[in-house]
Motif scaffolding. Structure first.
Motif, mmCIF file in Angstrom:
data_model
loop_
_atom_site.group_PDB
_atom_site.id
_atom_site.type_symbol
_atom_site.label_atom_id
_atom_site.label_comp_id
_atom_site.label_asym_id
_atom_site.label_seq_id
_atom_site.Cartn_x
_atom_site.Cartn_y
_atom_site.Cartn_z
ATOM 1 N N GLN A 1 0.418 -1.397 -0.236
ATOM 2 C CA GLN A 1 -0.333 0.181 -0.042
ATOM 3 C C GLN A 1 1.008 1.255 0.163
ATOM 4 O O GLN A 1 1.956 1.225 0.527
ATOM 5 C CB GLN A 1 -0.962 0.171 0.859
ATOM 6 C CG GLN A 1 -1.908 1.391 1.852
ATOM 7 C CD GLN A 1 -2.876 1.646 0.554
ATOM 8 O OE1 GLN A 1 -3.326 0.144 0.311
ATOM 9 N NE2 GLN A 1 -3.436 2.723 0.234
ATOM 10 N N ASN B 1 0.893 9.843 -8.719
ATOM 11 C CA ASN B 1 0.338 8.675 -9.478
ATOM 12 C C ASN B 1 1.024 7.485 -10.313
ATOM 13 O O ASN B 1 2.366 8.219 -10.199
ATOM 14 C CB ASN B 1 -0.275 9.558 -10.657
ATOM 15 C CG ASN B 1 -1.484 11.041 -10.200
ATOM 16 O OD1 ASN B 1 -2.091 10.184 -10.019
ATOM 17 N ND2 ASN B 1 -0.381 12.122 -9.975
ATOM 18 N N TYR C 1 -1.685 3.364 -13.166
ATOM 19 C CA TYR C 1 -3.215 2.695 -12.464
ATOM 20 C C TYR C 1 -4.318 3.346 -11.498
ATOM 21 O O TYR C 1 -5.251 3.381 -11.426
ATOM 22 C CB TYR C 1 -3.458 1.426 -13.254
ATOM 23 C CG TYR C 1 -3.779 0.847 -14.519
ATOM 24 C CD1 TYR C 1 -2.525 0.229 -14.405
ATOM 25 C CD2 TYR C 1 -4.414 1.626 -15.362
ATOM 26 C CE1 TYR C 1 -2.044 -0.591 -15.648
ATOM 27 C CE2 TYR C 1 -3.638 1.125 -16.759
ATOM 28 C CZ TYR C 1 -2.727 -0.057 -16.659
ATOM 29 O OH TYR C 1 -2.406 -0.279 -17.791
ATOM 30 N N SER C 2 -2.917 3.995 -11.145
ATOM 31 C CA SER C 2 -3.852 4.928 -9.102
ATOM 32 C C SER C 2 -2.973 6.350 -8.464
ATOM 33 O O SER C 2 -2.219 6.932 -9.708
ATOM 34 C CB SER C 2 -2.669 3.360 -8.054
ATOM 35 O OG SER C 2 -3.529 1.877 -8.576
ATOM 36 N N THR C 3 -3.685 6.459 -8.284
ATOM 37 C CA THR C 3 -3.206 8.246 -7.217
ATOM 38 C C THR C 3 -3.799 7.717 -5.805
ATOM 39 O O THR C 3 -4.599 7.579 -5.600
ATOM 40 C CB THR C 3 -4.402 9.054 -8.378
ATOM 41 O OG1 THR C 3 -3.768 10.225 -7.886
ATOM 42 C CG2 THR C 3 -6.304 8.914 -7.884
ATOM 43 N N TYR C 4 -2.453 8.685 -5.626
ATOM 44 C CA TYR C 4 -2.422 8.860 -4.333
ATOM 45 C C TYR C 4 -2.668 9.935 -3.474
ATOM 46 O O TYR C 4 -2.288 10.407 -4.036
ATOM 47 C CB TYR C 4 -1.172 7.459 -3.472
ATOM 48 C CG TYR C 4 -1.229 6.372 -3.828
ATOM 49 C CD1 TYR C 4 -0.889 6.025 -5.012
ATOM 50 C CD2 TYR C 4 -2.424 5.658 -3.448
ATOM 51 C CE1 TYR C 4 -0.126 5.166 -5.980
ATOM 52 C CE2 TYR C 4 -1.757 4.043 -4.005
ATOM 53 C CZ TYR C 4 -0.926 3.768 -5.111
ATOM 54 O OH TYR C 4 -1.713 2.161 -5.443
#
Length: 115
Positions: free
Chosen positions: A1, A98, A101-104
């Motif tokens: 994570q 980023n 396929y994901s952004t945080y």
């Protein structure tokens, strides 16, 4: 994570400077764009500055010439040098990173510009 942690906020007088840092950890994949957003009370969250992996930058008009974004890919860290701060820069500043396929998002750090 992936974890995103900002630091460097605080109280500064008008005309002063602050440097924000943001470290992204917990992933072996590289990050593409990294950036800073801010949200003042009662307002929406707006882009401040963004930087690509190869160093291409983009700034909000309100901070051009005063703020500088940079990054250290080896450390998965993005910085925001803020100079000539104004009271209207007061906001919670959020780091965004980023992957493909994901952004945080980080939790945010408070910046207050006041005399």
């Amino acid at each position: 994570q992936v974890q995103v942690v900002e630091s460097g906020g605080g109280l500064v007088q008008p005309g002063g400077s602050l440097r924000l840092s943001c470290v992204a950890s917990g992933s072996t994949s590289s990050f593409t764009t990294m950036g800073w957003y801010r949200q003042a009370p009662g307002k929406q969250r707006d882009l401040v500055a963004i930087i690509s992996r190869i160093g291409v930058t983009n700034y909000a008009d309100s901070v051009k010439g005063r703020f500088t974004i940079s990054r250290d890919n080896a450390k998965n860290t993005v910085y925001l040098q803020m100079n000539s701060l104004k009271p209207e820069d007061t906001a919670v500043y959020y780091c965004n990173v980023n992957q493909r396929y994901s952004t945080y998002w980080g939790q945010g750090t408070q910046v207050t510009v006041s005399s």
